[in-house]
Design a protein around this motif. Structure first.
Motif, PDB file in Angstrom:
ATOM      1  N   GLU A 124       0.804  -1.224   0.000  1.00 34.31           N
ATOM      2  CA  GLU A 124       0.000   0.000   0.000  1.00 34.31           C
ATOM      3  C   GLU A 124       0.835   1.271   0.000  1.00 34.31           C
ATOM      4  N   ASP A 125       2.139   1.165  -0.234  1.00 33.13           N
ATOM      5  CA  ASP A 125       3.020   2.324  -0.047  1.00 33.13           C
ATOM      6  C   ASP A 125       3.413   3.034  -1.334  1.00 33.13           C
ATOM      7  N   LEU A 126       3.009   2.535  -2.487  1.00 29.61           N
ATOM      8  CA  LEU A 126       3.345   3.212  -3.735  1.00 29.61           C
ATOM      9  C   LEU A 126       2.505   4.484  -3.852  1.00 29.61           C
ATOM     10  N   THR A 127       3.170   5.622  -3.997  1.00 25.92           N
ATOM     11  CA  THR A 127       2.489   6.912  -4.068  1.00 25.92           C
ATOM     12  C   THR A 127       2.195   7.253  -5.520  1.00 25.92           C
ATOM     13  N   PRO A 128       0.986   7.712  -5.853  1.00 25.20           N
ATOM     14  CA  PRO A 128       0.713   8.142  -7.226  1.00 25.20           C
ATOM     15  C   PRO A 128       1.677   9.257  -7.646  1.00 25.20           C
ATOM     16  N   VAL A 129       2.016   9.298  -8.913  1.00 25.15           N
ATOM     17  CA  VAL A 129       2.929  10.332  -9.423  1.00 25.15           C
ATOM     18  C   VAL A 129       2.419  11.718  -9.051  1.00 25.15           C
ATOM     19  N   SER A 130       1.121  11.905  -9.126  1.00 33.54           N
ATOM     20  CA  SER A 130       0.519  13.214  -8.854  1.00 33.54           C
ATOM     21  C   SER A 130       0.689  13.655  -7.405  1.00 33.54           C
ATOM     22  N   GLN A 131       1.066  12.732  -6.524  1.00 36.18           N
ATOM     23  CA  GLN A 131       1.199  13.078  -5.099  1.00 36.18           C
ATOM     24  C   GLN A 131       2.610  12.837  -4.565  1.00 36.18           C
ATOM     25  N   LEU A 132       3.568  12.656  -5.450  1.00 32.79           N
ATOM     26  CA  LEU A 132       4.888  12.198  -5.009  1.00 32.79           C
ATOM     27  C   LEU A 132       5.630  13.203  -4.137  1.00 32.79           C
ATOM     28  N   SER A 133       5.462  14.495  -4.393  1.00 26.36           N
ATOM     29  CA  SER A 133       6.189  15.459  -3.568  1.00 26.36           C
ATOM     30  C   SER A 133       5.779  15.367  -2.110  1.00 26.36           C
ATOM     31  N   GLY A 134       4.511  15.042  -1.874  1.00 22.39           N
ATOM     32  CA  GLY A 134       4.053  14.893  -0.500  1.00 22.39           C
ATOM     33  C   GLY A 134       4.742  13.767   0.229  1.00 22.39           C
ATOM     34  N   ALA A 135       5.230  12.767  -0.507  1.00 21.91           N
ATOM     35  CA  ALA A 135       5.918  11.641   0.131  1.00 21.91           C
ATOM     36  C   ALA A 135       7.218  12.069   0.790  1.00 21.91           C
ATOM     37  N   PHE A 136       7.786  13.194   0.350  1.00 25.51           N
ATOM     38  CA  PHE A 136       9.026  13.695   0.942  1.00 25.51           C
ATOM     39  C   PHE A 136       8.768  14.509   2.200  1.00 25.51           C
ATOM     40  N   LEU A 137       7.564  15.054   2.340  1.00 23.36           N
ATOM     41  CA  LEU A 137       7.297  15.986   3.433  1.00 23.36           C
ATOM     42  C   LEU A 137       7.129  15.289   4.770  1.00 23.36           C
ATOM     43  N   GLN A 138       6.356  14.222   4.798  1.00 24.42           N
ATOM     44  CA  GLN A 138       6.074  13.547   6.063  1.00 24.42           C
ATOM     45  C   GLN A 138       6.214  12.030   5.917  1.00 24.42           C
ATOM     46  N   PRO A 139       7.411  11.559   5.630  1.00 21.75           N
ATOM     47  CA  PRO A 139       7.578  10.100   5.539  1.00 21.75           C
ATOM     48  C   PRO A 139       7.355   9.453   6.891  1.00 21.75           C
ATOM     49  N   LYS A 140       6.744   8.266   6.879  1.00 23.31           N
ATOM     50  CA  LYS A 140       6.474   7.573   8.142  1.00 23.31           C
ATOM     51  C   LYS A 140       7.767   7.219   8.866  1.00 23.31           C
ATOM     52  N   THR A 141       8.769   6.843   8.111  1.00 25.45           N
ATOM     53  CA  THR A 141      10.065   6.434   8.662  1.00 25.45           C
ATOM     54  C   THR A 141      11.154   6.914   7.713  1.00 25.45           C
ATOM     55  N   PRO A 142      12.420   6.897   8.149  1.00 25.16           N
ATOM     56  CA  PRO A 142      13.509   7.201   7.207  1.00 25.16           C
ATOM     57  C   PRO A 142      13.500   6.278   5.997  1.00 25.16           C
ATOM     58  N   PHE A 143      13.071   5.033   6.197  1.00 21.27           N
ATOM     59  CA  PHE A 143      13.002   4.096   5.075  1.00 21.27           C
ATOM     60  C   PHE A 143      11.986   4.564   4.045  1.00 21.27           C
ATOM     61  N   HIS A 144      10.877   5.136   4.504  1.00 25.77           N
ATOM     62  CA  HIS A 144       9.868   5.654   3.575  1.00 25.77           C
ATOM     63  C   HIS A 144      10.419   6.849   2.789  1.00 25.77           C
ATOM     64  N   LEU A 145      11.278   7.645   3.434  1.00 20.87           N
ATOM     65  CA  LEU A 145      11.900   8.754   2.703  1.00 20.87           C
ATOM     66  C   LEU A 145      12.803   8.210   1.604  1.00 20.87           C
ATOM     67  N   GLY A 146      13.606   7.187   1.925  1.00 19.49           N
ATOM     68  CA  GLY A 146      14.433   6.559   0.903  1.00 19.49           C
ATOM     69  C   GLY A 146      13.595   6.008  -0.237  1.00 19.49           C
ATOM     70  N   PHE A 147      12.443   5.443   0.111  1.00 20.32           N
ATOM     71  CA  PHE A 147      11.548   4.895  -0.915  1.00 20.32           C
ATOM     72  C   PHE A 147      11.000   6.005  -1.807  1.00 20.32           C
ATOM     73  N   ALA A 148      10.751   7.192  -1.238  1.00 19.99           N
ATOM     74  CA  ALA A 148      10.272   8.322  -2.047  1.00 19.99           C
ATOM     75  C   ALA A 148      11.316   8.703  -3.096  1.00 19.99           C
ATOM     76  N   TYR A 149      12.597   8.711  -2.691  1.00 20.96           N
ATOM     77  CA  TYR A 149      13.666   8.973  -3.656  1.00 20.96           C
ATOM     78  C   TYR A 149      13.674   7.893  -4.746  1.00 20.96           C
ATOM     79  N   TYR A 150      13.576   6.638  -4.311  1.00 20.31           N
ATOM     80  CA  TYR A 150      13.650   5.534  -5.264  1.00 20.31           C
ATOM     81  C   TYR A 150      12.472   5.571  -6.234  1.00 20.31           C
ATOM     82  N   GLU A 151      11.269   5.729  -5.700  1.00 19.56           N
ATOM     83  CA  GLU A 151      10.100   5.742  -6.576  1.00 19.56           C
ATOM     84  C   GLU A 151      10.181   6.899  -7.572  1.00 19.56           C
TER      85      GLU A 151
END
Length: 852
Positions: A541-568
């Protein structure tokens, strides 16, 4: 209704509506405390009606005009509030609270002459009648007056706010005053402490929860949102809370949600200057010049020289890396009020991020002198002293500033790496940079954070690019957490190119996505890579739509989620570029530079955002499913590994399960069953050959081979590991030793280079580089490596001095003798050094002789 009021400025009509809606409530008498509670709860119309009734009543009290003016201000009646307070100053001329409120009301309604008169009267009252003001409300007001006249904030706390809180802990204004003072000085930790104490005393108070949200905003988004939820639950009409939410959504590039919050705020107060300032920000970000102009005019209507308006717009643009525009807006704010410290502090930061160091540092010092308690200004001036010794390295394209020792060790390598990045990235994207890029590398993480963010923190960041300025942590800033500094600088320089191409008008996800993508293009092991957990996140359930990707950088649940935002984000860029071509991507960047919104730019050159969202999600799922496709990725239940018997049964029944193979390998290695461990590790590698994990199956298999004395197999496993991971220093260390033992000197040099790309401040790679070059007869390279090694406090300096002396003597360098003497000073019985010294004294090197 709201839009017409905003457009035509029919303030009187709006206030008439507010008052008429509240008239039934005014019929019943109400006491002052009940009216105050109405105001705190956001029942502005009822509070206004109650205060109006109180003023008209038989019992006169200065509290009524204060409450009425505050209520009017909450709904935009700034001029009316000023008139109420001006009349009250005549009825209660010595009342400090009324005078202070009258000054603020005059200022915010644009009545500069009246504000000046009230300020003079405040100074007279505070100077001549301070002894008379003894109530808690008067002492807090006196403290606030003292701050207007630049009294030491620490003394204000100690002499006014703190004593009131201790003497009358139920008086909320003392908590608010203390917390707001800390926020004003950017001391968010102190502000949080004050508001937390207040929240325990007043749990349902919206103003206190709002203050707590502001304190959390720079560092803890979840805590901020929680406090805002509580504030709006207590007072749904809290304009400040809605504006802070809008601010948060702007940072997340959720502009539609930000607009909704502003609309809500303007339904409460159609004339709020900061609400309109935020509207101007949104208009600017969507390149709507007419709407921006209209919003700015609305923001400055009540107070044409309100410095907060350009300051807010500029600050938000700077947060979008639009520093040049932000700096001009801060200058505008300072033209309105040259003593407006927030604008001066922001301008200092903007100038530094634009590479205008002389101006920026000078202004930071001025701000610090004007306000010694401003945390950001203090941090910047302290930082300047801390980095004043940095050395500057330059070439045609870069100015690099580093710690002198680090500059000696790997400064030339930094310039060489940056030049390679410049040649590759500028050519690829068709850009010619007009100015040198400034790169600052910090050996202290705190210094990096202060230079980058103004405050300590940001421990997850390796580097940051502001456009023409890059700040980065050196390897010394993260001991025990290796990362490839070459990859970091390549990533950040890519930002320089893309931000320049787009005039800093690109969403964060695209900027980061291109930089990570270009890392992988430069070297396959660089950048974020597919990992088992990323695979699970994509298929979960963690794949962020392209249209909302910048939001994934603002409040990642964990540092791992921030890394995933970069990767995605990098996967999106890779997919777009591979499917539609680089030229389409460059055209989209050109659109962004012209102010075209990201979704329209994507539609112009790729596909509509809704289609991209769906198609990319499918593409990402295919990538995930093709990662270890023959592995069983099912996640075991906790009971499957509850004990050794259960684990053995699960492993037996699921021989190709990723977790089963991983756990079995781990268990066998712990039991030192090296031969048995090879089978599951080899199976893991067979089924998942490209695992990018420095401690994964390749590293573990190399360990088993080493323990079994299988050197060839160990070398093969370690070599593959270094091809997959850019920061495997342990693998490089072992390979250097093995290659040296086998006298494979070219390999030693390459492996030492790989190690130095991660941590050049360690002695090992320089020692091996020296020995390898010495063996190959590359004396000058060996001498350079040994000289570098001596600067790193190696464990055996006499040996290094001796090697240097021997090589230098062969080259006819008379300085060889000095190194020999240094070797003998530390090791007087060093026989080989004595023998070489005798040779030098008895028979100088042939190359040093002068032929007659």
């Amino acid at each position: 209704m709201i839009s017409s009021i905003i457009k035509f400025g029919t303030r009187a009509l709006w206030l008439a509506i507010c008052l008429s809606a509240a008239l039934p409530a005014a019929a019943a008498a109400i006491d002052i405390e009940a009216a105050r509670l109405l105001l705190i709860a956001g029942k502005h119309k009822e509070a206004i009606a109650a205060a109006s009734s109180g003023i008209a009543g038989e019992t006169k009290s200065p509290e009524w005009p204060l409450l009425l003016a505050q209520g009017l201000g909450e709904v935009g009646g700034y001029e009316e509030a000023r008139d109420v307070l001006l009349k009250a100053t005549k009825e209660w001329p010595l009342n400090l609270e009324i005078r202070l409120a009258a000054y603020e009301a005059a200022k915010h309604s644009g009545s500069e002459k009246e504000a000046g008169a009230q300020l003079e009267e405040l100074e007279r009252l505070a100077s001549n009648r301070a002894w008379a003001y003894r109530s808690p409300a008067e002492r807090v007001a006196l403290g606030r007056v003292a701050l207007l006249f630049n009294l030491d904030p620490k003394k204000v706390l100690e002499q006014f706010f703190d004593p009131v809180r201790k003497e009358k802990p139920e008086y909320r204004e003392s908590y608010l005053a203390s917390g707001e003072l800390a926020l004003e000085k950017n001391d968010f930790a102190l502000a949080a402490k004050s508001f937390i104490a207040a929240a325990k005393k007043f749990p349902g108070d919206a103003d206190i929860q709002f203050g707590l949200a502001r304190a959390y905003a720079p560092s803890d988004g979840e805590a901020m949102k929680s406090a805002l939820d509580k504030a709006l639950k207590a007072n749904a009409n809290h304009v400040g809370a809605h504006l802070l939410l809008a601010d948060h959504y702007i940072d997340a590039e959720a502009y539609q949600e930000a607009g909704k919050e502003l609309e809500t705020a303007l339904q409460i107060n159609p004339f709020h200057p900061l609400a309109h300032a935020y509207r101007a920000v949104l208009a600017n970000l969507r390149a709507d010049d007419a709407a921006e102009k209209e919003a700015r005019a609305a923001a400055l209507k009540s107070w044409p020289k309100n410095p907060e308006v350009p300051h807010l717009i500029g600050r938000k643009l700077s947060q979008k890396y639009r520093f040049a525009e932000g700096a001009e807006l801060q200058k505008e704010a300072l033209r309105y009020d040259q003593g407006f410290v927030p604008a001066a502090a922001q301008l200092a930061n903007d100038l530094l991020r634009l590479g205008k160091d002389e101006e920026g540092w000078k202004l930071a010092e001025e701000v610090q002198k004007a306000d010694p308690y401003d945390v950001v200004a203090y941090n910047l001036t302290t930082l300047r002293e801390a980095i004043s010794h940095f050395r500057t390295l330059t070439n045609d394209h870069f100015t690099v500033r580093m710690d002198p020792l680090e500059a000696d060790i790997y400064g030339n390598e930094v310039l060489a790496l940056l030049d390679r990045a410049y040649a590759a990235i500028t050519k690829k994207y068709g850009l010619q940079l007009r100015q040198k890029t400034i790169v600052e590398i910090f050996p202290n993480q705190k210094d990096f954070a202060i230079r980058t963010f103004g405050l300590p923190g940001g421990s997850g960041y390796l580097g940051v690019c502001f456009g023409g300025v890059i700040t980065a942590n050196s390897p010394a800033a993260h001991p025990g957490s290796p990362s490839n500094w070459e990859a970091v600088l390549w990533h950040e320089f890519t930002h320089v190119v893309t931000l320049t191409l787009t005039k800093n008008k690109m969403p964060r996800w695209l900027s980061e996505g291109i930089s990570v993508y270009e890392e992988r293009q430069a070297r396959a092991s660089w950048g974020e890579q597919m990992k088992p957990r990323y695979r699970a996140m994509i298929l979960g359930e963690d794949l962020t739509p392209v249209s909302q990707l910048s939001g994934a950088f603002l409040q990642p649940k964990t540092p791992f989620h921030l890394g995933f935002a970069y990767y995605e984000s990098s996967l999106v860029v890779e997919w777009l570029t591979q499917r539609w071509g680089l030229e389409k991507m460059k055209s989209a960047l050109a659109d962004l530079a012209r102010g075209v919104p990201i979704n329209r730019a994507l539609a112009n050159h790729f596909e509509p955002i809704e289609k991209l969202d769906a198609e990319f999600a499918e593409h990402a799922r295919q990538l995930a499913n093709n990662t270890g496709p023959k592995l069983n990725w099912d996640k075991p239940k906790p009971s499957d590994f509850a004990n050794e018997k259960a684990a053995s049964e699960f492993i037996k029944e699921n021989p190709d399960n990723y977790t089963a193979l991983t756990e079995l390998s781990k268990r066998l290695l712990q039991e030192k069953k090296w031969m048995e461990a090879k089978a599951p590790l080899q199976r893991l590698i067979e089924l998942y050959p490209d695992e990018h994990n420095p401690e994964g199956a390749h590293a573990q298999l190399a360990k088993a081979h080493r323990e079994l004395g299988e050197t060839e197999e160990e070398i093969a496993a370690l070599t593959r590991l270094t091809e997959l991971t850019p920061d495997a220093t342990d693998a490089f260390q072992r390979l250097m030793q093995l290659s040296a033992d086998r006298k494979e000197w070219a390999k030693v040099i390459a492996q030492a280079s790989g190690f130095s790309a991660v941590d050049p401040m360690q002695p090992a790679p320089h020692r091996f580089t020296g020995e390898a070059n010495e063996a190959l007869g590359n004396n000058s390279a060996a001498i350079a490596a040994y000289r570098t090694l001596l600067k790193l406090d190696p464990p055996d300096p006499p040996e290094i001095h001796y090697r240097l002396a021997r090589l230098m003597h062969e080259g006819g360098d008379p300085a060889a003798k000095r190194h020999l003497l240094m070797a003998l000073e530390e090791a007087p019985r060093f026989r080989a050094a004595h023998e070489l010294l005798l040779q030098i004294n008895d028979k100088p090197s042939p190359k040093s002789r002068v032929t007659p």
